[in-house]
Design a protein around this motif. Sequence first.
Motif, PDB file in Angstrom:
ATOM      1  N   GLY A  45      10.455  70.591  38.405  1.00 43.04           N
ATOM      2  CA  GLY A  45       9.784  71.662  37.340  1.00 43.04           C
ATOM      3  C   GLY A  45      10.606  72.543  36.932  1.00 43.04           C
ATOM      4  O   GLY A  45      10.368  73.704  36.438  1.00 43.04           O
ATOM      5  N   VAL A  46      11.933  72.322  37.088  1.00 44.73           N
ATOM      6  CA  VAL A  46      12.958  73.571  36.574  1.00 44.73           C
ATOM      7  C   VAL A  46      13.693  73.166  35.307  1.00 44.73           C
ATOM      8  O   VAL A  46      13.734  73.919  34.402  1.00 44.73           O
ATOM      9  N   CYS A  47      14.138  71.901  34.896  1.00 47.43           N
ATOM     10  CA  CYS A  47      15.157  71.846  33.847  1.00 47.43           C
ATOM     11  C   CYS A  47      14.502  71.515  32.379  1.00 47.43           C
ATOM     12  O   CYS A  47      15.073  71.747  31.420  1.00 47.43           O
ATOM     13  N   SER A 112       9.630  71.806  22.972  1.00 50.67           N
ATOM     14  CA  SER A 112       9.128  73.185  23.255  1.00 50.67           C
ATOM     15  C   SER A 112       9.341  73.765  21.589  1.00 50.67           C
ATOM     16  O   SER A 112       8.479  75.013  21.636  1.00 50.67           O
ATOM     17  N   ARG A 129      14.698  81.844  22.045  1.00 48.18           N
ATOM     18  CA  ARG A 129      15.293  81.896  23.408  1.00 48.18           C
ATOM     19  C   ARG A 129      14.218  81.881  24.343  1.00 48.18           C
ATOM     20  O   ARG A 129      14.327  81.151  25.513  1.00 48.18           O
ATOM     21  N   GLU A 130      13.153  82.560  24.149  1.00 46.71           N
ATOM     22  CA  GLU A 130      12.364  82.632  25.111  1.00 46.71           C
ATOM     23  C   GLU A 130      11.505  81.129  25.082  1.00 46.71           C
ATOM     24  O   GLU A 130      11.072  80.470  26.180  1.00 46.71           O
ATOM     25  N   ALA A 131      11.196  80.455  23.949  1.00 47.01           N
ATOM     26  CA  ALA A 131      10.309  79.565  24.035  1.00 47.01           C
ATOM     27  C   ALA A 131      11.279  78.334  24.663  1.00 47.01           C
ATOM     28  O   ALA A 131      10.585  77.270  25.118  1.00 47.01           O
ATOM     29  N   ILE A 132      12.783  78.285  24.551  1.00 45.29           N
ATOM     30  CA  ILE A 132      13.435  77.207  25.077  1.00 45.29           C
ATOM     31  C   ILE A 132      14.106  77.637  26.353  1.00 45.29           C
ATOM     32  O   ILE A 132      14.853  76.954  26.910  1.00 45.29           O
ATOM     33  N   GLY A 133      13.552  79.112  26.971  1.00 44.78           N
ATOM     34  CA  GLY A 133      14.012  79.434  28.192  1.00 44.78           C
ATOM     35  C   GLY A 133      13.848  78.566  29.380  1.00 44.78           C
ATOM     36  O   GLY A 133      14.497  78.454  30.430  1.00 44.78           O
ATOM     37  N   GLY A 134      12.903  77.633  29.335  1.00 42.37           N
ATOM     38  CA  GLY A 134      12.589  76.804  30.309  1.00 42.37           C
ATOM     39  C   GLY A 134      13.366  75.299  30.161  1.00 42.37           C
ATOM     40  O   GLY A 134      12.701  74.325  30.703  1.00 42.37           O
ATOM     41  N   ASN A 135      13.936  75.278  29.188  1.00 39.77           N
ATOM     42  CA  ASN A 135      14.808  73.865  28.809  1.00 39.77           C
ATOM     43  C   ASN A 135      16.201  74.051  29.002  1.00 39.77           C
ATOM     44  O   ASN A 135      16.984  74.652  28.283  1.00 39.77           O
ATOM     45  N   LEU A 136      16.621  73.461  30.217  1.00 39.84           N
ATOM     46  CA  LEU A 136      17.969  73.724  30.461  1.00 39.84           C
ATOM     47  C   LEU A 136      18.834  72.655  29.604  1.00 39.84           C
ATOM     48  O   LEU A 136      18.546  71.672  29.532  1.00 39.84           O
TER      49      LEU A 136
ATOM     50  N   PHE B 719      17.514  72.766  41.809  1.00 39.93           N
ATOM     51  CA  PHE B 719      17.441  73.661  40.763  1.00 39.93           C
ATOM     52  C   PHE B 719      16.751  75.170  41.129  1.00 39.93           C
ATOM     53  O   PHE B 719      16.927  75.834  40.293  1.00 39.93           O
ATOM     54  N   SER B 727      18.738  79.731  28.136  1.00 38.10           N
ATOM     55  CA  SER B 727      19.025  80.469  26.898  1.00 38.10           C
ATOM     56  C   SER B 727      18.978  81.747  26.805  1.00 38.10           C
ATOM     57  O   SER B 727      19.552  82.716  26.137  1.00 38.10           O
ATOM     58  N   HIS B 728      18.428  82.544  28.156  1.00 39.51           N
ATOM     59  CA  HIS B 728      18.547  83.997  28.189  1.00 39.51           C
ATOM     60  C   HIS B 728      19.981  84.464  28.741  1.00 39.51           C
ATOM     61  O   HIS B 728      20.288  85.602  28.501  1.00 39.51           O
TER      62      HIS B 728
ATOM     63  N   HIS C 103       7.811  79.743  32.949  1.00 35.18           N
ATOM     64  CA  HIS C 103       7.979  79.695  31.438  1.00 35.18           C
ATOM     65  C   HIS C 103       6.756  79.613  30.856  1.00 35.18           C
ATOM     66  O   HIS C 103       5.873  79.291  31.416  1.00 35.18           O
ATOM     67  N   VAL C 104       7.029  79.437  29.473  1.00 35.50           N
ATOM     68  CA  VAL C 104       5.836  78.965  28.731  1.00 35.50           C
ATOM     69  C   VAL C 104       5.065  77.673  29.049  1.00 35.50           C
ATOM     70  O   VAL C 104       3.990  77.428  29.161  1.00 35.50           O
ATOM     71  N   GLN C 105       6.127  76.644  29.544  1.00 34.00           N
ATOM     72  CA  GLN C 105       5.858  75.310  29.763  1.00 34.00           C
ATOM     73  C   GLN C 105       4.935  75.322  31.392  1.00 34.00           C
ATOM     74  O   GLN C 105       3.867  74.617  31.270  1.00 34.00           O
TER      75      GLN C 105
END
Lengths: 170, 800, 291
Positions: A45-47, A112, A129-136, B719, B727-728, C103-105
């Motif tokens: 649940g991180v990347c 995302s 950047r916020e919307a993709i902040g959870g996509n590494l 992770f 991105s931040h 995160h949003v997700q």
Amino acid sequence: MSQHEIALKINGETCTARVPARLTLVDFLRETLNLTGTHTGCEHGVCGACTVLLDGQPVRSCLIFAVQAAGCEVVTVEGLAPDAVGMSVLQDSFCEEHALQCGFCTPGMLLSAHALLQNNSAPSEEDIREAIGGNLCRCTGYKQIVQAIALAAQRLSVANAPTADLPKRP
Amino acid sequence: MTADAPTGFRYIGRRRRPKEDRRFVVGAGRYAADVMLPGMLHVALVISPHPAARITRIDATAALKLPGVRAVVAGDELAQATEPVFTGLDLPKMKRYPLAPGVVRYVGEWVAVVVAKTRALAEDAAELVEVEYEPLPHVIDPEAAMAPNAPPVHADHGSNVFYRRRFVWGAVDADFGAAPHTIAYRARWHRSATVPIETFGVLARWNPATQLLDVWASIQMPKFPDNLARALRLPGSAVRVHFDVDVGGSYGVKRGLKHSIVVGYLTRKLGAPVRLIEDRLDNMRGGDAHGPDRIFDVEMAFGDGGLVRAMKMRAIDDVGAYAGRAPLQLGKPVGAIVGPYRIRSVAYEPISVSTNKTPEEAVRGFGQSPTNFAIETGMDLIARKLGVDRVELRRRNLIRKDEFPYTIPSGSTYDSGDYHAVLDKVLVAADWNALMRRRDAARAAGRLAGVGLSCCLEPSGGNAAFEPLLNPKNETTTWMEGCHVKIDLTGAVVAAMGTSSSGQGHETLVSTVVGEMLERDPETIRVVHADSLGALPSNSPVGSRMAIMLGGAAAGAARKVKSQLIAIGAHNLDAAPEACVYADGAVALATDPARRLSWTQLVEIAHRKFHLLPPGMEPGLQATHVWEVPTGGALPTADGRVQMYPCYAFEAHVVYAEVDRVTGQTALRAYFVGHDCGVMINPDIVHGMTYGGIAHGIGAALYERFHYDGNGQLLGGSFMDYLIPSSHEVPDITIVDHCTPSPLTTFGQKGSGEAGYLGAPAAIASAVNDALAPLGLHIASLPMTVAALGDLLATKDRAK
Amino acid sequence: MKAVDFDYEQPRSVAETCRLLGETGREARLLAGGQTLAPLLAMRLARPAVVIDINRIEEFQGIDAEAESVVIRACTRQSRALADPIVQSRLPLLAKALSFVGHVQTRNRGTIGGSLANADPSAEIGLAALALDAEIEARSATASRRIPIGDFFISPMVTALAPDECLTVVRFPLPQGAVGTGFREASIRRSDFALAAVAVQLVLERGVCRSLAVSLGGAGATPVKLTAIEHKLLDTRLGDAELAEAGRLAHDAIDAVSDIHASAAHRRRIAGALTMRAIAEARDEALAGRA
């Protein structure tokens, strides 16, 4: 082993299957349905590589069991394009800006971003950047991804389908 | 792009969409885990919980009883059936097998594998494999490991030192004796890696009818098929590695040779396809893909003006429990050991040390980024000591444009460059003075603010001269690359490369180069990845070499095809080839352009009309070209001088950072990089890799570390704890291009695959230290985490 | 990283959930948003015999405004709460805290009750609930009860809930007057777990603090209410000296943990600084009359 019958809609098509309770949605998509566009990066649940839309919302498909998605509508990267041969404006913008390298995080990133653009037609850089902040992403340093999403937003404000006449990057 | 971009190219250097992108955005990439075969079996791992132990008993009875389980294989069985895994150094007593036979040497080391119908079942069974251990003494700290009485990681080897040599190039002692000033410092680069989002995965299928092993792997490794065949005791012709598998990021580390040996063995044993896809925990602890872990002790001797005359560098590298290619990462920096500076004498002492940790693997830059960080730390310290501006100090030390080609003390010649111009450009773009004012304003408001600077080189072209340098038994002096180009009867151009790609855009590279040579639209040129049986020699995308080497090979093959076309045209125009011109795929008389043969006519003749071919020419239109690395081919001298890599790209980073005085959080607020990698084949690709390299550098500088406790347990193994910049954390980055063509390459290109990563950690460290300077604090240890900076800042609080 | 085999139940009511939980002999885990449980399952750190999925229960969904409180049902998604006008207007501290959650997700799946019942020491929702004096409603097959939030968190991942109890509702009392709130968090990356986080809600009367709640999380085993600060700062104007005193108290009060991300001493320093910043934020907000 606990097995369950499920029916759900995936990329607009109804699908039924018998799944073990412990099968995650991402493994169901990939291993059972062979929808390999959704990727597995960490399984904890991180990347964000496994991001799909569940009833329109971006979620991590490694943190949901397939049995939980019964009755839901799932959209994967394979369902983003308007038809089997084309690309969405967002997908086209990713190509235009070279918003990827190895492509592994790309499907999750696209979903995302797609969800963002559904709710926000003129996102700021911070919104993106916020919307993709959870996509590494390990390849791009995010810059061309941010540019691509901004370009897609701009294009979508002009037209709703990708054509050769759409604005190019300056 | 800029006024300096070379003109005269039709396709090279122009913006165009990379060929690969479309398949990835529609989810049609094909990665190792996407290849699924009927009847495929899955592997789960049984791993060591101990940093060092003797295996006294393995009992798989319960595991084998689970329905769906097909086999459990442990180390002794595999070691008897295979040859040891490739080792880069000359270490006859250090044997490395995929599954530990008898002794485990790090937490996470593979002890046995379980094969079952699904991965979940395999994991269920792996839990049931009973392994008994007798713990042995272990050693985690590399300096402690060097002590004579340290617990031996490999008892047979007799020491934990895998490699040690002191190279002396030039009059080091005399230069130190004559210099008015010296500094000595330690720089620490802790263990991190490039950790791709795709883990390593491999699928193998043995076909007994054809006696052929098919392998689909997310691999980026020189000579992988040969190494795999040798380990499995198969002829190379019995192993077919499918290089059309998309690799989900590598940056050096995707070297799953041991994984591939395991599945290669299992598929032969079980008669079914077998796949092993690391999960993230497998990947972090036992994937053997950690990066350099270094302690630098450096001395520099310099004059009143800050001109550095000599350097002594000792580099201890903790390679972990086994030595694959990783220790050679101490060797590559020899090719740029003085960085971009005119240091005239150097003593370099690389020491490769073994500890009970996960083995190290090649990481982007192959040891160059830590070395650059060590050198740049010294440059900042000298500036601070002399009270000289950091920019000015570098200007005085940088090699001047008129000095190229420039030979450094360790024997490599830098091909070309204009370092001062690039530095000036980035300073203008960043508005250095404005950044300093911004910093000073922030400081006046009570914040910790700093501006960082680094200059460094990217040696590129990927020779392997470090192999013979660090291992005299290895006489490798070529690191060639091949390409095959053909034009078919329909007039379509197809080029074949012989390795897989992990995001570098090689199909775009080859199509652009071939298009340039043949004057055909790259859009129309198909590029395929030949499998290892059909491929020409390749050394894979390592060492920032593909633009140079694959680009050169593709251009060479296309040039041969073009001369065939010209010869056919000339023959049919009754003219000498020299009297003809080639334009847009047609051949015409120079004196009478109306007399010409079109592309279609030329192709027709080559494929159908033997009677119209020049005598002696073979029919069809195809050519291969295998290119040796320019300047390659020589063994090192007795004192260890060698031309390491052919081409040298330059980059200068400027970064503005603020450090939260209490929390120790570092925020990068502005980032600029000046970059000169010669002629860019595709600017978007080069820029993308540079942005991404900087993001990697940000991780190495501030966030990422494989932490071990004293018991050898990996603490950053998921992770949740190994923190990759999002991105931040990666700011908007501005690249300023400059172009000094390389005289050694086909189009003047240099490498760029490691760009950004090589200078970012040094620049960020420079910024953080500038921010800490008003407090009298200094830190030369990466990553500069919240934990490290927080505790450092606390010392100042107490002092107050 | 595949979960152990488990049975899966999908009750349609709270009563059925409680009945399933009450069945003895099987170790059961409730599955709400799954954003913590699923990774634990994947790593086999959680090995339940049965997973009870409560996502399909209508009674567990929704946010209601009552006269003196706001009620959030257990399975309400964090993203829904964050976007909810009632939460935004009447529970600004919770809204601030929610923006720091994942995160949003993950907010699209994660739930309010799931986060509370999970009792991660660094979780923002529990921290805000503590500052807001929330009350937990829990039910078993045979009884229901209300648990003050102050009695709810026992230790990391352990709450006052009995094995057969399920969290149904969390009730947030509404403050009266010139309210200000502050939420500060320090983490390594933007969305990482808090190294320390502070939630503050206060009421000013002509610039004088008449009510103050400060809670601190992330640094120790559970979120804690810093009552010493509340007592010390009540009836002051929350000037620089008082803030500094609050920072000192926070720094000294907590029992912080050490790990690879921060030492205990560092966490205390952060906690002290964030306490000052969060109180100042709340004070300024109340003074500006925004709340």
